[in-house]
Each structure stands twice: as structure tokens, then as C-alpha cells.
Scaffold this motif. Structure first.
Motif, mmCIF file in Angstrom:
data_model
loop_
_atom_site.group_PDB
_atom_site.id
_atom_site.type_symbol
_atom_site.label_atom_id
_atom_site.label_comp_id
_atom_site.label_asym_id
_atom_site.label_seq_id
_atom_site.Cartn_x
_atom_site.Cartn_y
_atom_site.Cartn_z
ATOM 1 N N SER A 291 0.846 -1.204 0.010
ATOM 2 C CA SER A 291 0.024 0.025 0.058
ATOM 3 C C SER A 291 0.932 1.252 -0.109
ATOM 4 O O SER A 291 0.508 2.329 -0.648
ATOM 5 N N ALA A 292 1.883 1.356 0.965
ATOM 6 C CA ALA A 292 2.720 2.490 0.915
ATOM 7 C C ALA A 292 3.683 2.846 -0.501
ATOM 8 O O ALA A 292 3.953 3.683 -0.546
ATOM 9 N N LEU A 293 3.849 1.748 -1.184
ATOM 10 C CA LEU A 293 4.615 1.993 -2.270
ATOM 11 C C LEU A 293 3.961 2.156 -3.411
ATOM 12 O O LEU A 293 4.604 2.345 -4.750
ATOM 13 N N GLN A 294 2.757 2.577 -3.655
ATOM 14 C CA GLN A 294 1.711 2.615 -4.468
ATOM 15 C C GLN A 294 2.031 4.139 -5.207
ATOM 16 O O GLN A 294 2.349 4.921 -4.209
ATOM 17 N N PRO A 295 1.823 4.363 -6.437
ATOM 18 C CA PRO A 295 2.193 5.828 -6.900
ATOM 19 C C PRO A 295 1.029 6.779 -6.451
ATOM 20 O O PRO A 295 1.099 8.000 -6.514
ATOM 21 N N TRP A 296 -0.263 6.325 -6.053
ATOM 22 C CA TRP A 296 -1.179 7.283 -5.459
ATOM 23 C C TRP A 296 -0.993 7.694 -4.210
ATOM 24 O O TRP A 296 -0.345 7.006 -3.427
ATOM 25 N N ASP A 297 -1.306 8.882 -3.672
ATOM 26 C CA ASP A 297 -0.924 9.346 -2.553
ATOM 27 C C ASP A 297 -1.760 8.785 -1.422
ATOM 28 O O ASP A 297 -3.351 9.090 -1.392
ATOM 29 N N GLN A 298 -1.385 7.947 -0.571
ATOM 30 C CA GLN A 298 -2.014 7.280 0.639
ATOM 31 C C GLN A 298 -2.316 8.282 1.763
ATOM 32 O O GLN A 298 -1.534 9.011 1.980
ATOM 33 N N LEU A 299 -3.477 8.344 2.453
ATOM 34 C CA LEU A 299 -3.788 8.981 3.581
ATOM 35 C C LEU A 299 -2.865 8.561 4.596
ATOM 36 O O LEU A 299 -2.263 7.613 4.882
ATOM 37 N N ASP A 300 -2.209 9.776 5.159
ATOM 38 C CA ASP A 300 -1.019 9.904 6.185
ATOM 39 C C ASP A 300 -1.571 9.078 7.419
ATOM 40 O O ASP A 300 -0.693 8.466 8.113
ATOM 41 N N LEU A 301 -2.966 8.983 7.768
ATOM 42 C CA LEU A 301 -3.695 8.531 8.772
ATOM 43 C C LEU A 301 -3.440 6.884 9.018
ATOM 44 O O LEU A 301 -3.395 6.287 9.709
ATOM 45 N N ILE A 302 -3.242 6.372 7.726
ATOM 46 C CA ILE A 302 -3.578 4.902 7.581
ATOM 47 C C ILE A 302 -2.562 4.171 8.147
ATOM 48 O O ILE A 302 -2.689 3.351 9.223
ATOM 49 N N PRO A 303 -1.195 4.704 8.183
ATOM 50 C CA PRO A 303 -0.072 3.765 8.783
ATOM 51 C C PRO A 303 -0.199 4.132 10.249
ATOM 52 O O PRO A 303 0.448 3.333 11.284
ATOM 53 N N LEU A 304 -0.462 5.290 10.557
ATOM 54 C CA LEU A 304 -0.471 5.501 11.998
ATOM 55 C C LEU A 304 -1.660 5.044 12.770
ATOM 56 O O LEU A 304 -1.202 4.529 13.886
ATOM 57 N N ILE A 305 -2.392 4.271 12.182
ATOM 58 C CA ILE A 305 -3.504 3.223 12.725
ATOM 59 C C ILE A 305 -3.232 2.038 12.543
ATOM 60 O O ILE A 305 -3.410 1.339 13.555
ATOM 61 N N ALA A 306 -2.789 1.611 11.405
ATOM 62 C CA ALA A 306 -2.538 0.128 11.080
ATOM 63 C C ALA A 306 -1.440 -0.526 11.542
ATOM 64 O O ALA A 306 -1.372 -1.523 11.959
ATOM 65 N N ILE A 307 -0.481 0.364 11.721
ATOM 66 C CA ILE A 307 1.015 -0.250 12.586
ATOM 67 C C ILE A 307 0.506 -0.730 13.775
ATOM 68 O O ILE A 307 0.964 -1.624 14.520
ATOM 69 N N PRO A 308 0.102 0.258 14.712
ATOM 70 C CA PRO A 308 -0.246 -0.271 16.113
ATOM 71 C C PRO A 308 -1.290 -1.504 16.031
ATOM 72 O O PRO A 308 -1.330 -2.295 16.936
ATOM 73 N N MET A 309 -2.087 -1.265 15.143
ATOM 74 C CA MET A 309 -3.181 -2.436 15.121
ATOM 75 C C MET A 309 -2.723 -3.692 14.756
ATOM 76 O O MET A 309 -3.036 -4.687 15.014
ATOM 77 N N LEU A 310 -1.674 -3.797 13.730
ATOM 78 C CA LEU A 310 -1.002 -4.992 13.347
ATOM 79 C C LEU A 310 -0.239 -5.438 14.489
ATOM 80 O O LEU A 310 -0.135 -6.867 14.739
ATOM 81 N N VAL A 311 0.489 -4.662 15.322
ATOM 82 C CA VAL A 311 1.076 -5.087 16.475
ATOM 83 C C VAL A 311 0.336 -5.761 17.511
ATOM 84 O O VAL A 311 0.613 -6.750 18.198
ATOM 85 N N ALA A 312 -0.813 -4.943 17.844
ATOM 86 C CA ALA A 312 -1.732 -5.536 18.835
ATOM 87 C C ALA A 312 -2.489 -6.635 18.339
ATOM 88 O O ALA A 312 -2.828 -7.718 19.002
ATOM 89 N N THR A 313 -2.471 -7.088 16.933
ATOM 90 C CA THR A 313 -2.987 -8.333 16.485
ATOM 91 C C THR A 313 -2.295 -9.207 16.402
ATOM 92 O O THR A 313 -2.539 -10.435 17.119
ATOM 93 N N VAL A 314 -0.759 -9.090 16.494
ATOM 94 C CA VAL A 314 0.161 -10.098 16.658
ATOM 95 C C VAL A 314 0.308 -10.235 18.249
ATOM 96 O O VAL A 314 0.413 -11.749 18.581
#
Length: 182
Positions: A39-62
Motif C-alpha cells: 500500500s505504501a509503495l503505490q504511486p497514488w497518495d495514501q492518507l497519512d492516517l492509514i499507517p498511523l492507525i494500521a501499524i499499532p493495530m498490526l502489533v496489537a493483532t500479533v
């Protein structure tokens, strides 16, 4: 309980973890990382909020696979694609979808057993067959959706829904589920 005692308890539980639980949690981490990286390597501009929420949720999921963190992670990554990505089906979209599917399946497997459980190979085999079918059906459905999308076929929504119902039924019966109550 102090934070140091909680960390010590968590580390003791991790040392007592069975091989299947550790492998499933590692699978969650790797597949979630792939979904975030693609998702981060895509040419379109991703919302800055996505990794700020997704990374802690991934760690919490693990760490806590039986919590809502996995669902929030999958929804946030999918919303990142829905909000800014182009509408066509691409290989990066398929790869992200497969990674999210692996996160879902590994989280479902890990959430049903304690971290210290020893899992027999038959239990793994019960999850492996439906998981493999789901992973193989994903690209097939994506390619079919790409072909139908540009064809202006009457009833294409019906064809797509029928394909998803057929895929769901295939995975359901491959998992050894039954239609009626026992």
C-alpha cells in the motif's frame, strides 16, 4: 501489577508458546507487513492516517489475536485503498487482498487457542486446505472481475455475486463444515 511485571509475564508466556502459535503470529506479522508495504509503495497518495492507525493495530493483532485489532487493521488498510486508489484491478491490489486474507486466516487460527497450546498437525491441516483454496480463488476472482468490468456484460453483478457464493461454499465444505445442525 506493575508494567515491569506485566512485561516479565508476557515474556514468560512467549517462551512457553507452542511452535504453531509462534508460526501463526509470525505469519500475521509478515502478511500484515506485506499489505502495508504494498500500500505504501503505490504511486497514488495514501492518507497519512492509514499507517498511523494500521501499524499499532498490526502489533496489537500479533500480541492479542483474539481482540478487535485484526479487524480494525484489515478495515483501515482496505479503507486506504478505497479512499484514494484508482478503480481498476491491479497486481498490487490482488497482492494486498491476498495479504489481508492471510492476516485474517492466521488471526482466526491463532485466536482460537492459547499461546502455550501444542497443536497437532491435523488441526493445521484443517486450516491449510481452506486457506490454500481461498488464496488460489482470490486471484481468479480478481482476474474475472477485471474481465467483466470492461465487458459491459448484462448481469455482471449477478455473476460476481454467484462467484463469491461459490467460492465461499467451496471453502466452507473444504473446511469440513456441515450445512445442518449436529
Amino acid at each position: 501489577m506493575t508494567p515491569a511485571e506485566r512485561i516479565s509475564l508476557w515474556l514468560a508466556e512467549m517462551r512457553a508458546s507452542g511452535r504453531a502459535a509462534v508460526l501463526a503470529r509470525l505469519t500475521i506479522a509478515v502478511a500484515g507487513g506485506v499489505a502495508l508495504l504494498v500500500s505504501a509503495l503505490q504511486p497514488w497518495d495514501q492518507l497519512d492516517l492509514i499507517p498511523l492507525i494500521a501499524i499499532p493495530m498490526l502489533v496489537a493483532t500479533v500480541v492479542l489475536p483474539d481482540s478487535l485489532a485484526g479487524l480494525i487493521f484489515i478495515v483501515v488498510v482496505a479503507l486506504g485503498w478505497f479512499s484514494r486508489a484508482p478503480g481498476e484491478v491491479s497486481w498490487s491490489l490482488v497482492l494486498t487482498g491476498i495479504a489481508l486474507l492471510v492476516v485474517h486466516l492466521a488471526t482466526a487460527f491463532t485466536a482460537q487457542l492459547p499461546s502455550y497450546a501444542l497443536v497437532h498437525r491435523q488441526a493445521l491441516r484443517r486450516w491449510l486446505v481452506p486457506g490454500a483454496i481461498a488464496l488460489l480463488i482470490g486471484p481468479v476472482v480478481a482476474i474475472a472481475a477485471a474481465l467483466i468490468q470492461g465487458a459491459d456484460v448484462a448481469g455482471s453483478l449477478l455473476v460476481t455475486v454467484a462467484a463469491l457464493v461459490l467460492a465461499t461454499a467451496t471453502i466452507w465444505f473444504a473446511a469440513g463444515q456441515k450445512v445442518g445442525r449436529d
